[in-house]
Design a protein around this motif. Structure first.
Motif, PDB file in Angstrom:
ATOM      1  N   CYS A 808      -9.879  26.454  -4.231  1.00 30.29           N
ATOM      2  CA  CYS A 808      -8.638  25.835  -4.707  1.00 30.29           C
ATOM      3  C   CYS A 808      -8.551  25.935  -6.233  1.00 30.29           C
ATOM      4  N   ASP A 809      -7.295  26.072  -6.802  1.00 32.40           N
ATOM      5  CA  ASP A 809      -7.079  26.160  -8.250  1.00 32.40           C
ATOM      6  C   ASP A 809      -6.682  24.799  -8.801  1.00 32.40           C
ATOM      7  N   ALA A 810      -6.150  24.744 -10.058  1.00 38.28           N
ATOM      8  CA  ALA A 810      -5.795  23.492 -10.734  1.00 38.28           C
ATOM      9  C   ALA A 810      -4.613  22.828 -10.066  1.00 38.28           C
ATOM     10  N   THR A 811      -3.643  23.620  -9.627  1.00 39.67           N
ATOM     11  CA  THR A 811      -2.464  23.036  -8.966  1.00 39.67           C
ATOM     12  C   THR A 811      -2.891  22.289  -7.713  1.00 39.67           C
ATOM     13  N   CYS A 812      -3.763  22.875  -6.961  1.00 35.88           N
ATOM     14  CA  CYS A 812      -4.260  22.213  -5.739  1.00 35.88           C
ATOM     15  C   CYS A 812      -4.945  20.896  -6.072  1.00 35.88           C
ATOM     16  N   LYS A 813      -5.688  20.871  -7.148  1.00 38.93           N
ATOM     17  CA  LYS A 813      -6.387  19.650  -7.531  1.00 38.93           C
ATOM     18  C   LYS A 813      -5.427  18.560  -7.956  1.00 38.93           C
ATOM     19  N   GLU A 814      -4.320  18.938  -8.701  1.00 39.06           N
ATOM     20  CA  GLU A 814      -3.329  17.959  -9.128  1.00 39.06           C
ATOM     21  C   GLU A 814      -2.640  17.317  -7.944  1.00 39.06           C
ATOM     22  N   MET A 815      -2.309  18.100  -6.968  1.00 40.10           N
ATOM     23  CA  MET A 815      -1.662  17.579  -5.769  1.00 40.10           C
ATOM     24  C   MET A 815      -2.610  16.596  -5.030  1.00 40.10           C
ATOM     25  N   LYS A 816      -3.846  16.909  -5.023  1.00 40.96           N
ATOM     26  CA  LYS A 816      -4.809  15.998  -4.372  1.00 40.96           C
ATOM     27  C   LYS A 816      -4.905  14.678  -5.110  1.00 40.96           C
ATOM     28  N   ARG A 817      -4.822  14.723  -6.487  1.00 34.44           N
ATOM     29  CA  ARG A 817      -4.915  13.495  -7.278  1.00 34.44           C
ATOM     30  C   ARG A 817      -3.739  12.582  -7.025  1.00 34.44           C
ATOM     31  N   LYS A 818      -2.498  13.154  -6.988  1.00 35.13           N
ATOM     32  CA  LYS A 818      -1.302  12.348  -6.744  1.00 35.13           C
ATOM     33  C   LYS A 818      -1.346  11.720  -5.356  1.00 35.13           C
ATOM     34  N   ALA A 819      -1.776  12.419  -4.426  1.00 29.38           N
ATOM     35  CA  ALA A 819      -1.848  11.864  -3.063  1.00 29.38           C
ATOM     36  C   ALA A 819      -2.845  10.705  -2.993  1.00 29.38           C
ATOM     37  N   SER A 820      -3.923  10.829  -3.753  1.00 28.16           N
ATOM     38  CA  SER A 820      -4.901   9.737  -3.727  1.00 28.16           C
ATOM     39  C   SER A 820      -4.387   8.504  -4.423  1.00 28.16           C
ATOM     40  N   GLU A 821      -3.582   8.658  -5.503  1.00 29.48           N
ATOM     41  CA  GLU A 821      -3.016   7.507  -6.183  1.00 29.48           C
ATOM     42  C   GLU A 821      -2.089   6.753  -5.269  1.00 29.48           C
ATOM     43  N   ILE A 822      -1.258   7.485  -4.528  1.00 30.84           N
ATOM     44  CA  ILE A 822      -0.326   6.838  -3.601  1.00 30.84           C
ATOM     45  C   ILE A 822      -1.110   6.013  -2.572  1.00 30.84           C
ATOM     46  N   LYS A 823      -2.175   6.508  -2.092  1.00 28.35           N
ATOM     47  CA  LYS A 823      -2.977   5.789  -1.112  1.00 28.35           C
ATOM     48  C   LYS A 823      -3.596   4.528  -1.691  1.00 28.35           C
ATOM     49  N   GLU A 824      -4.046   4.588  -2.976  1.00 29.53           N
ATOM     50  CA  GLU A 824      -4.620   3.420  -3.607  1.00 29.53           C
ATOM     51  C   GLU A 824      -3.599   2.324  -3.809  1.00 29.53           C
ATOM     52  N   ALA A 825      -2.342   2.728  -4.216  1.00 28.73           N
ATOM     53  CA  ALA A 825      -1.275   1.740  -4.409  1.00 28.73           C
ATOM     54  C   ALA A 825      -0.951   1.037  -3.104  1.00 28.73           C
ATOM     55  N   GLU A 826      -0.862   1.796  -2.053  1.00 30.86           N
ATOM     56  CA  GLU A 826      -0.573   1.187  -0.762  1.00 30.86           C
ATOM     57  C   GLU A 826      -1.681   0.224  -0.341  1.00 30.86           C
ATOM     58  N   ALA A 827      -2.915   0.569  -0.602  1.00 29.38           N
ATOM     59  CA  ALA A 827      -4.021  -0.313  -0.224  1.00 29.38           C
ATOM     60  C   ALA A 827      -4.019  -1.586  -1.037  1.00 29.38           C
ATOM     61  N   LYS A 828      -3.663  -1.499  -2.337  1.00 28.28           N
ATOM     62  CA  LYS A 828      -3.636  -2.656  -3.204  1.00 28.28           C
ATOM     63  C   LYS A 828      -2.521  -3.600  -2.795  1.00 28.28           C
ATOM     64  N   ALA A 829      -1.350  -3.056  -2.470  1.00 29.23           N
ATOM     65  CA  ALA A 829      -0.229  -3.908  -2.049  1.00 29.23           C
ATOM     66  C   ALA A 829      -0.564  -4.622  -0.747  1.00 29.23           C
ATOM     67  N   ALA A 830      -1.189  -3.947   0.120  1.00 34.87           N
ATOM     68  CA  ALA A 830      -1.566  -4.582   1.398  1.00 34.87           C
ATOM     69  C   ALA A 830      -2.568  -5.694   1.183  1.00 34.87           C
ATOM     70  N   LEU A 831      -3.492  -5.523   0.207  1.00 32.88           N
ATOM     71  CA  LEU A 831      -4.477  -6.553  -0.064  1.00 32.88           C
ATOM     72  C   LEU A 831      -3.823  -7.799  -0.655  1.00 32.88           C
ATOM     73  N   GLU A 832      -2.878  -7.639  -1.574  1.00 31.42           N
ATOM     74  CA  GLU A 832      -2.191  -8.778  -2.155  1.00 31.42           C
ATOM     75  C   GLU A 832      -1.390  -9.522  -1.108  1.00 31.42           C
ATOM     76  N   GLU A 833      -0.719  -8.823  -0.273  1.00 33.48           N
ATOM     77  CA  GLU A 833       0.055  -9.443   0.803  1.00 33.48           C
ATOM     78  C   GLU A 833      -0.865 -10.273   1.726  1.00 33.48           C
ATOM     79  N   GLU A 834      -2.012  -9.808   1.986  1.00 37.27           N
ATOM     80  CA  GLU A 834      -2.948 -10.531   2.857  1.00 37.27           C
ATOM     81  C   GLU A 834      -3.443 -11.802   2.190  1.00 37.27           C
ATOM     82  N   LYS A 835      -3.686 -11.747   0.873  1.00 33.33           N
ATOM     83  CA  LYS A 835      -4.113 -12.941   0.145  1.00 33.33           C
ATOM     84  C   LYS A 835      -3.038 -14.005   0.152  1.00 33.33           C
ATOM     85  N   ARG A 836      -1.778 -13.609  -0.093  1.00 32.36           N
ATOM     86  CA  ARG A 836      -0.680 -14.558  -0.106  1.00 32.36           C
ATOM     87  C   ARG A 836      -0.507 -15.233   1.250  1.00 32.36           C
ATOM     88  N   LYS A 837      -0.656 -14.508   2.267  1.00 30.80           N
ATOM     89  CA  LYS A 837      -0.523 -15.074   3.617  1.00 30.80           C
ATOM     90  C   LYS A 837      -1.638 -16.069   3.916  1.00 30.80           C
TER      91      LYS A 837
END
Length: 896
Positions: A808-837
């Motif tokens: 894989c080249d640099a473009t492939c690596k950038e796409m992998k990084r963005k996808a991982s950030e989206i997954k982290e944001a979703e996990a963080k939002a789910a954790l906050e929602e669980e605490k509030r409940k």
């Protein structure tokens, strides 16, 4: 014939007796007796009312059951003990064995051997003791003469000290009691019991005192009371040393174990000299210590002149046997008389003048002085009233007084004057009574008065009347014969008529074997129940079959056993000797003699008759060859002839491939064929096809029938598959079977491309071939990076060898990084929602703990508004993922 021989075998093997089971009714009676009743006052005998203590009822019932069990147990043990004693006690029911009899005789003989190993030992002195010991061991030999029954081992007995005869204890006690009663019965009541009347032994008449009446059961030596039953000892013996004094007494005691009969002679060794005391003392048995040295006695005889010339002897010497001339006592005569009797009297009157000088001695030859004259001195008149002194030459005159002597009647006196000679008979008439005292009569005193009345009193036998005329009361003993049948049932009592039981029969009977050479002496009456003795002599009866002599067997009663000697008759058909056992008197079972009328009728026992059977078929083995000449077997003589051995014929057929499968049969040899394996015209004809093995790979059978030699080549077309298994090829069978490997590969090739796939998935490029396809694929394939964005086309074999890879080249690596950030944001939002409940639920729980009412609980609950992300997150996540992938694919496509 065979049926007859089977009947003979069945008759000989038939059982002649059946064992009967011992009855068990005795145990049943004991059981019923033990458990049938109840003891007075026991718990089981209580009334039907309710128990005052309910808790004690089970315990009482258990106690009663235990008591009944113990009673039944004791009764069963007593019954078993009684059964064992009755089974082993009877000496008359024991079966004797010949070997045992012989061993027992040797043991008894060896017991008395030491008594005869002495100087001048005499076996006759031991016969009585040996006979009693032998009878004690012999079955049924000991007999009570009172009841004429066998004396068993477990019965109390009494032995006479005179004749040593053995009686049952109850029998001898009854005999003694009856004997004493009969002797004392004529006495009056005043005399009864004052005298000790004896009672006699039933056999030897030896008298015993009343105090000697047996009341207890002792062993033979008298040491042990009620001796226990021991099968290893003499019956009724205590097993201890006898120690009875010898008769005649010698100071020693018997050394045998407690035994019946008289003690044997004393076996002790003593040193004694002979009768005449001339020989030196030598050691001898005490029972034979008196002996003679055979030298002349030499003691002086009673005559005082001669000496005893007899050999050494016992007792006084005999009278002198010599003769001499001796004078009589008075010396008037001389005669030759025995020297042993020197004093003798002649028969002449003495005749010497008495001292008175007027008379002579009238005595016959006597010793000493003649004495005074019998007429000298004072003498009485005939009536003995007056005394006179007169010379011896004058007679005494009568005194003139009355005689006054008592007459013969004993009542009256003589009325005559003194007279010489006897008084006259009494003639006075008196009133006289007869001797029996029943009648009176006036008659002369000197005449006895005997009436005609016969005495009707019973004599001492208490059976017959006196019948004597004018009996004074002293009836004489009965003089008639007893005549009653004795206990032996053979003889009558020879004694005069008597009271009570008759004495036992004194006779003895010899029970003999069949030949009469062996016998056993038993009391009269026991010969009916005594088994004949076992004779050791050979049976002398003539044979009942055709043999000249029968088999040796011992003397016996009844018919001789069947002859088991070989028949040895010459058979008519073959001339051999019959080897079967003698069958002149075979037992044949008769069947069908009587047909039962119905099932209620008991079948009768089968009857056997003796008859002569013909000789069985000859069984001498004769070597015989079978029809097919396979073997030579020994056949019985009566079955010799052509036979089949039941084997397969086995001869080679004309096809040279198969053999004849018929059972052994006759084969005709044509043209003198050499060998026994050539098939003949009687053998089977081969009708099978050719069964020879085909060449490898040829599936077709031979077209010719079964034939000798090689099969022709196969010309049929063979259908085979090519190497790729798709095309069918047709090839001649002989080509494919005769080709080598290379030729077979060419014949099996269809000339088309191989349809097989390589491991890489592409088709093989070679022509139809055998074996595995070669791996040399050159077809191009597309290769991508790990994220699938970059792709390239390369040769297949290089890719399989891992020689080329795409990263894989640099473009492939950038796409992998963005996808991982989206997954982290979703996990963080789910954790906050669980605490509030969780916080909202905690507050609601605390409000419920404060005790508020149910109607205000809804006010305490915190209403939480859900965000858009929380509501639609399950739908947004897949959509975002698809969008990301589409975007990455688009970018990768542009780059390429």
């Amino acid at each position: 014939m065979e049926a007859s021989w089977r009947q003979v075998a069945g008759g000989r093997g038939r059982a002649r007796g059946r064992a009967t089971a011992a009855p068990s009714s005795g145990n049943g009676i004991h059981l019923r007796g033990a458990g049938g009743g109840r003891e007075k006052g026991s718990v089981g005998a209580a009334g039907p009312g309710p128990s005052p203590r309910g808790a004690a009822t089970p315990a009482a019932a258990e106690l009663m059951s235990q008591r009944k069990f113990e009673e039944i147990k004791k009764a069963n043990q007593a019954a078993a003990k009684k059964l064992v004693e009755e089974h082993f006690s009877s000496s008359s029911e024991e079966e004797g064995d010949e070997d045992f009899e012989g061993k027992r005789g040797k043991i008894v003989a060896n017991t008395f051997t030491s008594y005869t190993t002495q100087t001048d030992g005499d076996m006759r002195e031991l016969e009585r003791t040996r006979q009693y010991v032998h009878e004690a061991f012999q079955a049924g030999a000991m007999t009570c003469l009172i009841c004429i029954a066998s004396v068993k081992r477990n019965q109390a007995v009494w032995s006479c000290s005179g004749c040593f005869c053995i009686f049952h204890m109850p029998c001898i006690q009854k005999w003694a009691k009856d004997s004493q009663f009969l002797v004392s019965s004529p006495l009056t009541d005043d005399d009864f019991g004052k005298r000790d009347y004896p009672w006699p032994c039933p056999k030897c008449r030896f008298e015993y005192k009343r105090s000697d009446t047996p009341s207890r059961y002792y062993c033979y030596c008298g040491k042990v009371e009620d001796p226990p039953l021991d099968p290893w000892l003499v019956p009724h013996s205590c097993g201890q040393v006898c120690e009875r004094e010898f008769k005649p007494p010698c100071g020693h005691k018997c050394l045998l174990l407690c035994h019946p009969g008289p003690c044997p002679p004393c076996p002790k060794m003593v040193t004694t000299t002979c009768y005449c005391k001339k020989a030196k003392p030598i050691p001898r048995r005490c029972s034979a210590k008196e002996w003679a040295c055979q030298l002349p006695c030499g003691r002086k005889l009673l005559c005082g002149q001669h000496k005893c010339e007899n050999p050494c002897h016992a007792g006084n010497c005999p009278p002198c046997p010599r003769v001499s001339r001796q004078k009589c006592v008075c010396g008037k005569q001389v005669a030759e008389r025995s020297c042993a009797s020197p004093l003798w009297h002649c028969e002449q009157v003495c005749g010497k003048t008495l001292p008175c000088g007027n008379h002579t001695c009238e005595q016959i030859c006597h010793v000493g002085a003649c004495g005074e004259c019998p007429r000298s001195g004072k003498r009485f008149c005939p009536c003995q009233k007056s005394k006179f002194s007169l010379p011896c030459t004058e007679d005494v005159p009568t005194c003139g007084d009355s005689c006054d002597k008592v007459l013969e009647c004993g009542i009256h006196r003589c009325s005559q004057r003194c007279h010489r000679g006897p008084c006259e008979t009494c003639r006075q008439e008196v009133e006289k009574h007869c001797r029996c005292g029943k009648h009176t009569k006036r008659m002369p005193c000197h005449k006895p008065y005997i009436c005609e009345t016969k005495c009707v009193k019973m004599r001492d036998c208490q059976k017959h009347q006196c019948r004597r005329k004018c009996c004074p009361g002293n009836c004489p003993p009965c003089d008639q014969n007893c005549g009653r049948t004795l206990g032996c049932r053979n003889h009558k009592c020879p004694s005069v008529c008597h009271r009570g039981s008759c004495y036992p029969c004194p006779e003895t009977v010899d029970v003999k074997c069949n030949c009469g050479n062996t016998k056993v002496t038993v009391p009269c009456g026991r010969e009916r129940t005594t088994r004949p003795p076992k004779c050791k002599e050979q049976c002398s009866r003539p044979p009942t079959c055709h043999h000249t002599s029968q088999e040796k067997h011992r003397c016996h009663f009844g018919a001789c056993p069947p002859c088991h000697q070989p028949c040895q008759k010459v058979l008519e058909k073959c001339g051999h000797l019959c080897p079967a056992p003698c069958h002149d008197q075979a037992l044949i079972k008769q069947t069908g003699r009587h047909q039962p009328a119905g099932p209620w009728e008991q079948p009768s026992e089968p009857a056997f008759i003796q008859t002569a059977l013909p000789c069985p078929p000859c069984q001498v083995p004769i070597p015989t060859e079978c029809l097919g000449k396979h073997e030579v077997s020994p056949l019985p003589c009566h079955a010799v002839g052509p036979y089949s051995c039941k084997r397969v014929c086995g001869r080679t057929l004309d096809c040279q491939n198969h053999t004849c499968m018929k059972e052994c049969h006759k084969v005709t040899e044509i043209d003198a064929c050499v060998g026994k394996n050539k098939a003949g015209p009687e053998c089977l004809q081969c009708e099978e096809g050719c069964s020879k093995s085909r060449p490898p790979g040829c599936p077709h059978p031979c077209v010719l029938p079964c034939h000798p030699g090689e099969c022709p080549p196969c010309v049929q077309m063979l259908r085979i598959k090519c190497h790729c298994k798709i095309t069918s090829l047709y090839v001649e069978c002989r080509k494919i079977t005769t080709a080598d490997v290379n030729e077979k590969n060419l014949l099996s090739c269809c000339k088309n491309q191989c349809p097989k796939e390589l491991p890489c998935g592409h088709r093989c490029k070679e022509m139809c071939h055998p074996g595995e396809c070669p791996f040399n694929c050159n077809q191009k394939v597309k290769l991508r990076c790990p994220c699938k964005r970059i792709k390239k086309e390369l040769h297949c074999n290089k890719v399989r060898e891992n020689q080329i890879s795409i990263e894989c080249d640099a473009t492939c690596k950038e796409m992998k990084r963005k996808a991982s950030e989206i997954k982290e944001a979703e996990a963080k939002a789910a954790l906050e929602e669980e605490k509030r409940k969780q916080q909202a639920e905690l507050e609601a729980f605390e409000n419920r703990l404060k005790g508020r009412r149910k109607k205000n609980r809804k006010r305490d609950e915190v209403t939480v508004e859900l965000t858009l992300w929380q509501k639609y997150k399950y739908y947004l996540l897949p959509a975002c993922a698809v969008a990301v992938l589409a975007f990455a694919w688009y970018i990768a496509r542009d780059v390429a």
